[in-house]
Motif scaffolding. Structure first.
Motif, PDB file in Angstrom:
ATOM      1  N   GLN B  11      -1.076 -11.851   4.184  1.00  9.61           N
ATOM      2  CA  GLN B  11      -1.679 -11.099   3.094  1.00  9.61           C
ATOM      3  C   GLN B  11      -2.698 -10.090   3.581  1.00  9.61           C
ATOM      4  OE1 GLN B  11      -0.517 -11.146   0.093  1.00  9.61           O
ATOM      5  NE2 GLN B  11       0.961 -12.603   0.891  1.00  9.61           N
ATOM      6  N   ILE B 102     -12.133 -19.432   0.974  1.00  9.93           N
ATOM      7  CA  ILE B 102     -12.421 -20.027  -0.341  1.00  9.93           C
ATOM      8  C   ILE B 102     -11.473 -19.438  -1.384  1.00  9.93           C
ATOM      9  CG2 ILE B 102     -14.099 -20.021  -2.241  1.00  9.93           C
ATOM     10  CD1 ILE B 102     -16.273 -20.390  -0.085  1.00  9.93           C
ATOM     11  N   PHE B 103     -11.324 -18.110  -1.353  1.00 11.31           N
ATOM     12  CA  PHE B 103     -10.492 -17.494  -2.389  1.00 11.31           C
ATOM     13  C   PHE B 103      -9.003 -17.710  -2.135  1.00 11.31           C
ATOM     14  CE2 PHE B 103     -14.471 -15.367  -3.316  1.00 11.31           C
ATOM     15  CZ  PHE B 103     -14.519 -15.628  -4.667  1.00 11.31           C
ATOM     16  N   ARG B 104      -8.655 -17.892  -0.865  1.00 12.76           N
ATOM     17  CA  ARG B 104      -7.256 -18.214  -0.594  1.00 12.76           C
ATOM     18  C   ARG B 104      -6.927 -19.593  -1.185  1.00 12.76           C
ATOM     19  NH1 ARG B 104      -4.413 -18.570   5.281  1.00 12.76           N
ATOM     20  NH2 ARG B 104      -5.778 -20.376   5.341  1.00 12.76           N
ATOM     21  N   ARG B 105      -7.883 -20.518  -1.044  1.00 12.91           N
ATOM     22  CA  ARG B 105      -7.707 -21.859  -1.599  1.00 12.91           C
ATOM     23  C   ARG B 105      -7.647 -21.794  -3.127  1.00 12.91           C
ATOM     24  NH1 ARG B 105      -5.839 -25.813  -2.236  1.00 12.91           N
ATOM     25  NH2 ARG B 105      -6.709 -27.836  -2.806  1.00 12.91           N
ATOM     26  N   LEU B 106      -8.577 -21.017  -3.706  1.00 16.28           N
ATOM     27  CA  LEU B 106      -8.617 -20.904  -5.173  1.00 16.28           C
ATOM     28  C   LEU B 106      -7.349 -20.246  -5.702  1.00 16.28           C
ATOM     29  CD1 LEU B 106     -12.338 -19.873  -5.750  1.00 16.28           C
ATOM     30  CD2 LEU B 106     -11.260 -22.023  -6.438  1.00 16.28           C
ATOM     31  N   SER B 107      -6.834 -19.268  -4.945  1.00 17.77           N
ATOM     32  CA  SER B 107      -5.620 -18.600  -5.428  1.00 17.77           C
ATOM     33  C   SER B 107      -4.449 -19.581  -5.424  1.00 17.77           C
ATOM     34  CB  SER B 107      -5.320 -17.366  -4.590  1.00 17.77           C
ATOM     35  OG  SER B 107      -4.861 -17.736  -3.316  1.00 17.77           O
ATOM     36  N   LEU B 110      -4.865 -21.591  -8.547  1.00 16.45           N
ATOM     37  CA  LEU B 110      -4.437 -20.802  -9.713  1.00 16.45           C
ATOM     38  C   LEU B 110      -2.916 -20.737  -9.775  1.00 16.45           C
ATOM     39  CD1 LEU B 110      -6.754 -17.674 -10.124  1.00 16.45           C
ATOM     40  CD2 LEU B 110      -6.769 -19.807 -11.402  1.00 16.45           C
ATOM     41  N   GLY B 111      -2.297 -20.603  -8.605  1.00 11.87           N
ATOM     42  CA  GLY B 111      -0.841 -20.553  -8.556  1.00 11.87           C
ATOM     43  C   GLY B 111      -0.219 -21.829  -9.095  1.00 11.87           C
ATOM     44  N   ILE B 113      -1.641 -23.888 -11.242  1.00 11.51           N
ATOM     45  CA  ILE B 113      -1.874 -23.911 -12.692  1.00 11.51           C
ATOM     46  C   ILE B 113      -0.820 -23.042 -13.386  1.00 11.51           C
ATOM     47  CG2 ILE B 113      -3.463 -23.237 -14.537  1.00 11.51           C
ATOM     48  CD1 ILE B 113      -5.770 -23.853 -12.624  1.00 11.51           C
ATOM     49  N   ALA B 114      -0.573 -21.870 -12.797  1.00 11.04           N
ATOM     50  CA  ALA B 114       0.388 -20.948 -13.404  1.00 11.04           C
ATOM     51  C   ALA B 114       1.768 -21.588 -13.499  1.00 11.04           C
ATOM     52  CB  ALA B 114       0.443 -19.643 -12.606  1.00 11.04           C
ATOM     53  N   ILE B 115       2.154 -22.301 -12.448  1.00 10.47           N
ATOM     54  CA  ILE B 115       3.474 -22.948 -12.443  1.00 10.47           C
ATOM     55  C   ILE B 115       3.534 -24.009 -13.545  1.00 10.47           C
ATOM     56  CG2 ILE B 115       4.943 -24.524 -11.108  1.00 10.47           C
ATOM     57  CD1 ILE B 115       4.076 -22.860  -8.604  1.00 10.47           C
ATOM     58  N   GLN B 117       1.745 -24.032 -16.286  1.00 15.71           N
ATOM     59  CA  GLN B 117       1.708 -23.355 -17.585  1.00 15.71           C
ATOM     60  C   GLN B 117       3.070 -22.777 -17.960  1.00 15.71           C
ATOM     61  OE1 GLN B 117      -0.698 -23.276 -19.934  1.00 15.71           O
ATOM     62  NE2 GLN B 117      -1.708 -24.748 -18.598  1.00 15.71           N
ATOM     63  N   GLU B 118       3.836 -22.388 -16.932  1.00 16.68           N
ATOM     64  CA  GLU B 118       5.163 -21.832 -17.197  1.00 16.68           C
ATOM     65  C   GLU B 118       6.065 -22.833 -17.910  1.00 16.68           C
ATOM     66  OE1 GLU B 118       7.180 -18.871 -15.836  1.00 16.68           O
ATOM     67  OE2 GLU B 118       5.230 -18.006 -16.259  1.00 16.68           O
ATOM     68  N   LYS B 119       5.704 -24.110 -17.829  1.00 14.63           N
ATOM     69  CA  LYS B 119       6.543 -25.140 -18.431  1.00 14.63           C
ATOM     70  C   LYS B 119       6.315 -25.282 -19.930  1.00 14.63           C
ATOM     71  CE  LYS B 119       6.886 -27.833 -14.203  1.00 14.63           C
ATOM     72  NZ  LYS B 119       6.277 -28.980 -13.500  1.00 14.63           N
TER      73      LYS B 119
END
Lengths: 175, 239
Positions: B11, B102-107, B110-111, B113-115, B117-119
Motif C-alpha cells: 500500500q 495503528i491505522f493499518r490494524r484499524l483498517s 474496519l474491513g 466490520i464491513a464484511i 455488515q454486508e450480510k
C-alpha cells in the motif's frame, strides 16, 4: 389499552418499513405524532419481538436512528435470490484512508498522506463518491486546505450508532 | 530475496517497511538501519518496469533510510551536548511507522466490520432526503418545461434558426474575370474602397485583393494614390 399499544407497534413498523435509511427517534415521533417516551418504549418492544427465531428481520440501532435489516444468517439465501452481487468491499488503500479519516477527523489530505506515506487523491474521490466521507470545512492554515470527515452513511454502512462505537485504537506495541 | 513479491501489492513505502520488519522479526524500536535499508533497496531494484509516478513515494523513503544510515556512519562529535545525544536519527521514522501500523490494524478491523455488515440487507432505495437535502431538484418538472426553457434561452441568445453552409469558394481566376467586367461597366476606373463594400467575408476580401495584385502585375491595371491613406484609384492600362 393493549390494542392501542399493539397498533402503535404496527404504526412504527410501517414507518421503518418504508424507509431504507435509518429513521431517527424525532422523525418517528413527528410522523406518528407521538411523545418520544412512547415511541422509545414501542421501539424497544419491536426490537425484542424481532429477536425471536421466527423472524428474518431485525431492528437495529444505527447512525443515531433505527433501521430494519435482515439477519446475517440468511445472507446466503438472499444472495441466491438477488444473484451474487458485486461486493461493495473497499480496497486496502481505501480502508486505510477511511480509518485515518474516521479516527482523526477533521483531517486534511496532506495529513492523511503524511500518515500513509502515499498520495491519496484518487482514494479520497472513491470515498467521496461512495458517500462515506464528506468535506467538513477548511482548516485555518496556509492555503485553507479542505478538511474531511465521515458521513452519517459511514455509520450506517459500518453498523455504528455513533463514532465512539468505532473499535478502540490499539496500543502501538500491539499493532 | 523474495522476487515473487510485487511492490505494487504494497500500500506504500510504510507498508513495505512494516512487512520487512515483521518478516525479520525486528524490534521496531531498534531497527538495524543498514540491514533494513539494504533489503528495502533490493525490493526497489527488483521492481520491473518501474513507473516513476508510482515509485516516487517508495524512492522518497529510500532516501530517508539512506540519510539515517549516513548519520550513523558519520563520526560523532566529541563534545556532544546532552540534547544532541538524546536524538536518535531513527526516531521520526519509528514514530511514523508506529502511527501507520495503528491505522493499518484499524483498517483491518474496519474491513472485518464491513464484511459482517454486508450480510445484513436493508430495504433497497435509500431515503431520498439523504441525497437531496433541499428536496428533489426535478420534482414537478416535466419534459415540456425543459424544452420550453431551452427555447426561451435560445431566443434570448438570438441564435439564427438556420446556419448558412459555406461551400462557395472563389478562385483568383474567377475574381479576375469579375474585376475585368466591373471595370468595363465603370468606364475602366474603380475606387479601391468600393471593391470591398459588398462583402465582409474575409476570404472574399483576400481573393479580391490577390486578383487585383495579379492584374497589376500583368500590367492590365494601374493604381494611383493621391495622398497617404487616401483612396486608391484603379485604372485599366491604355485608357
Amino acid at each position: 389499552m393493549i390494542t392501542i399499544y399493539q397498533s402503535l407497534l404496527a404504526l412504527i413498523e410501517a414507518l421503518l418499513f418504508v424507509s431504507g435509511a435509518p429513521l431517527t427517534l424525532e422523525e418517528i415521533c413527528a410522523a406518528a405524532n407521538l411523545p418520544s417516551a412512547d415511541a422509545q418504549l414501542a421501539l424497544q418492544e419491536l426490537q425484542r419481538q424481532y429477536e425471536g427465531e421466527d423472524r428474518g428481520i431485525q431492528l437495529r440501532s444505527v447512525a443515531g436512528g433505527y433501521q430494519l435489516c435482515t439477519k446475517a444468517e440468511y445472507a446466503p439465501y438472499i444472495e441466491n435470490l438477488l444473484g451474487r452481487r458485486e461486493k461493495n468491499i473497499l480496497s486496502q488503500a481505501a480502508l486505510e484512508t477511511l480509518a485515518i479519516i474516521a479516527y482523526k477527523q477533521p483531517i486534511t489530505k496532506y495529513e492523511i498522506e503524511r500518515i500513509r506515506g502515499v498520495r491519496v487523491d484518487s482514494v479520497l474521490n472513491t470515498l467521496l463518491e461512495k458517500g462515506l466521507i464528506k468535506e467538513t470545512g477548511r482548516k485555518a492554515a496556509p492555503g485553507r486546505p479542505i478538511l474531511y470527515g465521515t458521513t452519517k452513511y459511514f455509520l450506517t454502512a459500518f453498523g455504528l450508532q455513533e463514532l465512539q462505537d468505532l473499535p478502540p485504537i490499539p496500543p502501538p506495541a500491539d499493532s | 530475496m523474495s522476487y515473487q513479491v510485487r511492490l505494487q501489492n504494497f500500500q506504500g513505502p510504510f507498508d513495505l517497511l512494516c512487512h520487512l520488519i515483521e518478516k525479520e522479526k525486528i524490534d521496531i524500536y531498534d531497527i538495524p538501519i543498514a540491514q533494513i535499508t539494504k533489503e528495502y533497496l533490493e525490493y526497489l531494484a527488483a521492481w520491473e518496469d518501474m513507473d516513476i509516478d508510482e515509485a516516487s513515494e517508495f524512492l522518497l523513503l529510500a532516501c530517508k533510510l539512506i540519510e539515517i544510515k549516513a548519520k550513523f556512519l558519520l563520526p560523532r562529535k566529541q563534545e556532544i551536548t546532552q540534547e544532541e545525544e538524546a536524538t536518535d536519527p531513527r526516531e521520526e521514522l519509528v514514530e511514523r511507522l508506529l502511527e501507520y501500523k495503528i491505522f493499518r490494524r484499524l483498517s483491518a478491523l474496519l474491513g472485518q466490520i464491513a464484511i459482517e455488515q454486508e450480510k445484513s440487507f436493508t430495504r433497497a432505495g435509500d431515503n431520498p432526503s439523504d441525497w437531496f437535502p433541499e428536496g428533489r431538484p426535478l420534482e414537478a418538472v416535466t419534459l415540456t418545461d425543459l424544452t420550453e426553457a431551452l427555447r426561451a434561452v435560445l431566443k434570448q441568445a438570438d441564435c439564427p434558426q438556420t446556419l448558412p453552409l459555406r461551400e462557395k469558394k472563389i478562385s483568383i481566376g474567377e475574381k479576375i474575370q469579375e474585376l475585368r467586367q466591373a471595370l468595363k461597366r465603370s468606364n475602366s476606373r474603380l475606387w479601391f474602397k468600393k471593391l470591398f463594400t459588398k462583402t465582409n467575408d474575409p476570404l472574399d476580401i483576400i481573393v479580391t485583393f490577390l486578383a487585383l495584385l495579379e492584374l497589376i502585375h500583368r500590367g492590365e491595371l494601374k493604381a494611383y494614390q493621391e495622398n497617404s491613406f487616401g483612396d486608391i484609384l484603379i485604372l485599366r492600362c491604355g485608357e
